[in-house]
Design a protein around this motif. Structure first.
Motif, PDB file in Angstrom:
ATOM      1  N   HIS A  58      -7.647 -12.787   3.624  1.00 54.66           N
ATOM      2  CA  HIS A  58      -7.087 -11.904   4.642  1.00 54.66           C
ATOM      3  C   HIS A  58      -7.905 -11.894   5.937  1.00 54.66           C
ATOM      4  O   HIS A  58      -7.480 -11.255   6.914  1.00 54.66           O
ATOM      5  CB  HIS A  58      -7.026 -10.463   4.110  1.00 54.66           C
ATOM      6  CG  HIS A  58      -6.100 -10.275   2.953  1.00 54.66           C
ATOM      7  ND1 HIS A  58      -6.439 -10.611   1.660  1.00 54.66           N
ATOM      8  CD2 HIS A  58      -4.841  -9.765   2.890  1.00 54.66           C
ATOM      9  CE1 HIS A  58      -5.426 -10.315   0.852  1.00 54.66           C
ATOM     10  NE2 HIS A  58      -4.454  -9.802   1.569  1.00 54.66           N
ATOM     11  N   LEU A  59      -9.042 -12.559   5.985  1.00 50.50           N
ATOM     12  CA  LEU A  59      -9.994 -12.366   7.081  1.00 50.50           C
ATOM     13  C   LEU A  59      -9.912 -13.469   8.125  1.00 50.50           C
ATOM     14  O   LEU A  59      -9.780 -14.649   7.783  1.00 50.50           O
ATOM     15  CB  LEU A  59     -11.423 -12.300   6.515  1.00 50.50           C
ATOM     16  CG  LEU A  59     -11.690 -11.210   5.487  1.00 50.50           C
ATOM     17  CD1 LEU A  59     -13.150 -11.249   5.043  1.00 50.50           C
ATOM     18  CD2 LEU A  59     -11.336  -9.834   6.051  1.00 50.50           C
ATOM     19  N   PRO A  60     -10.030 -13.106   9.405  1.00 49.91           N
ATOM     20  CA  PRO A  60     -10.056 -14.100  10.482  1.00 49.91           C
ATOM     21  C   PRO A  60     -11.434 -14.763  10.572  1.00 49.91           C
ATOM     22  O   PRO A  60     -12.404 -14.274   9.977  1.00 49.91           O
ATOM     23  CB  PRO A  60      -9.772 -13.264  11.732  1.00 49.91           C
ATOM     24  CG  PRO A  60     -10.313 -11.918  11.402  1.00 49.91           C
ATOM     25  CD  PRO A  60     -10.075 -11.726   9.929  1.00 49.91           C
ATOM     26  N   VAL A 111      -9.321  -3.922   8.111  1.00 53.91           N
ATOM     27  CA  VAL A 111      -8.177  -3.219   7.513  1.00 53.91           C
ATOM     28  C   VAL A 111      -6.995  -4.181   7.424  1.00 53.91           C
ATOM     29  O   VAL A 111      -6.222  -4.318   8.368  1.00 53.91           O
ATOM     30  CB  VAL A 111      -7.794  -1.977   8.343  1.00 53.91           C
ATOM     31  CG1 VAL A 111      -6.750  -1.141   7.606  1.00 53.91           C
ATOM     32  CG2 VAL A 111      -9.018  -1.121   8.649  1.00 53.91           C
ATOM     33  N   PRO A 112      -6.831  -4.875   6.284  1.00 51.81           N
ATOM     34  CA  PRO A 112      -5.733  -5.840   6.187  1.00 51.81           C
ATOM     35  C   PRO A 112      -4.357  -5.209   6.057  1.00 51.81           C
ATOM     36  O   PRO A 112      -3.359  -5.837   6.433  1.00 51.81           O
ATOM     37  CB  PRO A 112      -6.094  -6.650   4.933  1.00 51.81           C
ATOM     38  CG  PRO A 112      -6.975  -5.760   4.135  1.00 51.81           C
ATOM     39  CD  PRO A 112      -7.711  -4.903   5.104  1.00 51.81           C
ATOM     40  N   TYR A 113      -4.284  -3.980   5.505  1.00 52.98           N
ATOM     41  CA  TYR A 113      -2.996  -3.300   5.350  1.00 52.98           C
ATOM     42  C   TYR A 113      -3.165  -1.832   5.730  1.00 52.98           C
ATOM     43  O   TYR A 113      -4.135  -1.180   5.342  1.00 52.98           O
ATOM     44  CB  TYR A 113      -2.492  -3.380   3.901  1.00 52.98           C
ATOM     45  CG  TYR A 113      -2.292  -4.782   3.403  1.00 52.98           C
ATOM     46  CD1 TYR A 113      -1.236  -5.560   3.866  1.00 52.98           C
ATOM     47  CD2 TYR A 113      -3.163  -5.336   2.473  1.00 52.98           C
ATOM     48  CE1 TYR A 113      -1.052  -6.850   3.422  1.00 52.98           C
ATOM     49  CE2 TYR A 113      -2.987  -6.635   2.018  1.00 52.98           C
ATOM     50  CZ  TYR A 113      -1.929  -7.390   2.500  1.00 52.98           C
ATOM     51  OH  TYR A 113      -1.760  -8.672   2.062  1.00 52.98           O
ATOM     52  N   ILE A 114      -2.168  -1.321   6.485  1.00 52.67           N
ATOM     53  CA  ILE A 114      -2.215   0.082   6.884  1.00 52.67           C
ATOM     54  C   ILE A 114      -0.780   0.550   7.156  1.00 52.67           C
ATOM     55  O   ILE A 114       0.035  -0.193   7.744  1.00 52.67           O
ATOM     56  CB  ILE A 114      -3.140   0.293   8.107  1.00 52.67           C
ATOM     57  CG1 ILE A 114      -3.301   1.771   8.426  1.00 52.67           C
ATOM     58  CG2 ILE A 114      -2.686  -0.503   9.295  1.00 52.67           C
ATOM     59  CD1 ILE A 114      -4.426   2.048   9.412  1.00 52.67           C
ATOM     60  N   TYR A 115      -0.478   1.765   6.716  1.00 50.57           N
ATOM     61  CA  TYR A 115       0.888   2.296   6.802  1.00 50.57           C
ATOM     62  C   TYR A 115       0.854   3.698   7.403  1.00 50.57           C
ATOM     63  O   TYR A 115      -0.090   4.457   7.172  1.00 50.57           O
ATOM     64  CB  TYR A 115       1.521   2.342   5.409  1.00 50.57           C
ATOM     65  CG  TYR A 115       1.655   0.976   4.787  1.00 50.57           C
ATOM     66  CD1 TYR A 115       2.808   0.216   4.948  1.00 50.57           C
ATOM     67  CD2 TYR A 115       0.599   0.428   4.053  1.00 50.57           C
ATOM     68  CE1 TYR A 115       2.916  -1.050   4.390  1.00 50.57           C
ATOM     69  CE2 TYR A 115       0.703  -0.836   3.489  1.00 50.57           C
ATOM     70  CZ  TYR A 115       1.862  -1.572   3.663  1.00 50.57           C
ATOM     71  OH  TYR A 115       1.967  -2.827   3.118  1.00 50.57           O
ATOM     72  N   VAL A 116       1.897   4.029   8.185  1.00 57.06           N
ATOM     73  CA  VAL A 116       1.989   5.321   8.847  1.00 57.06           C
ATOM     74  C   VAL A 116       3.413   5.852   8.726  1.00 57.06           C
ATOM     75  O   VAL A 116       4.334   5.127   8.326  1.00 57.06           O
ATOM     76  CB  VAL A 116       1.589   5.231  10.341  1.00 57.06           C
ATOM     77  CG1 VAL A 116       0.132   4.836  10.486  1.00 57.06           C
ATOM     78  CG2 VAL A 116       2.486   4.239  11.093  1.00 57.06           C
ATOM     79  N   THR A 117       3.590   7.113   9.095  1.00 52.44           N
ATOM     80  CA  THR A 117       4.905   7.757   8.994  1.00 52.44           C
ATOM     81  C   THR A 117       5.505   8.101  10.349  1.00 52.44           C
ATOM     82  O   THR A 117       6.506   8.813  10.397  1.00 52.44           O
ATOM     83  CB  THR A 117       4.797   9.042   8.143  1.00 52.44           C
ATOM     84  OG1 THR A 117       3.867   9.941   8.769  1.00 52.44           O
ATOM     85  CG2 THR A 117       4.347   8.735   6.729  1.00 52.44           C
ATOM     86  N   SER A 118       4.921   7.607  11.440  1.00 56.11           N
ATOM     87  CA  SER A 118       5.387   7.977  12.773  1.00 56.11           C
ATOM     88  C   SER A 118       5.248   6.791  13.719  1.00 56.11           C
ATOM     89  O   SER A 118       4.344   5.954  13.557  1.00 56.11           O
ATOM     90  CB  SER A 118       4.585   9.173  13.297  1.00 56.11           C
ATOM     91  OG  SER A 118       4.942   9.496  14.618  1.00 56.11           O
TER      92      SER A 118
END
Length: 269
Positions: A58-60, A111-118
């Motif tokens: 997942h890393l650059p 942070v390879p994955y991150i989720y939000v509600t807005s």
């Protein structure tokens, strides 16, 4: 007799240089300018060890996993007030090491994955720093001494279940302020001539500070009894590709935080 004051013709004035520094697109910004402030957030963090080869994919360039079994922290927050507005968030914070152009090594978080509600933090996170934010359904709750959180996308598909049993008060020194790295990429609209318009490794800071109650006690708690499960593996949201080898425990409490503007540490050509 009436007097009409001179009026500047703004119809053809156009955008100023300062306008071009705002959010994209400039005539329809979804967020303001950093830093962004968070107050009174309810946050749960569960740390676990994963495989270095799994994280490495997942890393650059310039980042590598920290150790043979790097630590990943699933951080789920209910941001009841922020300058993005209220929203919930679930991110996977992986410990990495940066080697800069001078050969200096520094520890940090990717942070390879991150989720939000807005939408405002979704757009701001992606455009300003390149965070891989998506809209999802995030729930948090507490029953007796157990705190729980779930991540679903789409709603019937449960990607994550996290559970933490609170044991003892936590100390402020247990929460470190380390650099957060992200890969910011803007694809080219003319790929025949320019493969990528922007490809940058960005560093920012997101210090998370537990609140202190009037009696002097820190409003954060630690628990050794914790679990984290990737309920339904999907190719669309492959959070399960950071597998759980060993759960190390977790924290829950009330926190304040500041998301800083950041700086570019590497440009990929």
């Amino acid at each position: 007799m009436t007097v009409t004051p001179p009026r500047e013709d703004t119809a053809t004035a156009g955008l100023s240089a300062s306008d071009l520094r705002r959010a994209m697109p400039v005539t329809a910004p979804l967020y303001g300018e950093p830093p962004f402030y968070y107050r009174g957030s309810q946050t749960m963090m569960i740390a676990y060890r994963t495989r270095a080869d799994a994280l490495g994919r997942h890393l650059p360039p310039g980042l590598r996993p920290l150790g043979d079994e790097p630590i990943v922290t699933a951080m789920i927050s209910d941001y009841r007030f922020s300058t993005f507005g209220p929203y919930r968030e679930c991110g996977f914070l992986a410990e990495v090491e940066l080697t800069d152009d001078e050969g200096t090594k520094r520890r940090g978080i990717y942070v390879p994955y991150i989720y939000v509600t807005s939408e405002p933090p979704l757009a701001g996170g992606r455009e300003l720093w390149g965070y891989s934010k998506k809209l999802a359904h995030i729930e948090m709750g507490q029953e007796a001494d157990v705190v729980w959180a779930t991540l679903s996308r789409p709603e019937p598909v449960r990607l994550l279940t996290a559970v933490l049993k609170i044991d003892r008060p936590a100390e402020p020194a247990e929460f470190e302020d380390v650099p957060v790295f992200s890969l910011r990429v803007i694809p080219s609209t003319d790929p025949g001539r320019y493969p990528t318009d922007v490809a940058q490794l960005v560093e920012t800071r997101f210090p998370v500070t537990p609140r202190t109650a009037p009696d002097g006690m820190t409003e954060a708690w630690f628990g050794t009894t914790a679990s984290i499960a990737f309920d339904v593996p999907t190719a669309v949201d492959p959070v399960h590709t950071l597998p759980v080898l060993d759960v190390l425990g977790g924290y829950y409490g009330t926190f304040d935080a500041v998301l800083h503007p950041g700086q570019i540490v590497r440009t990929y050509t």
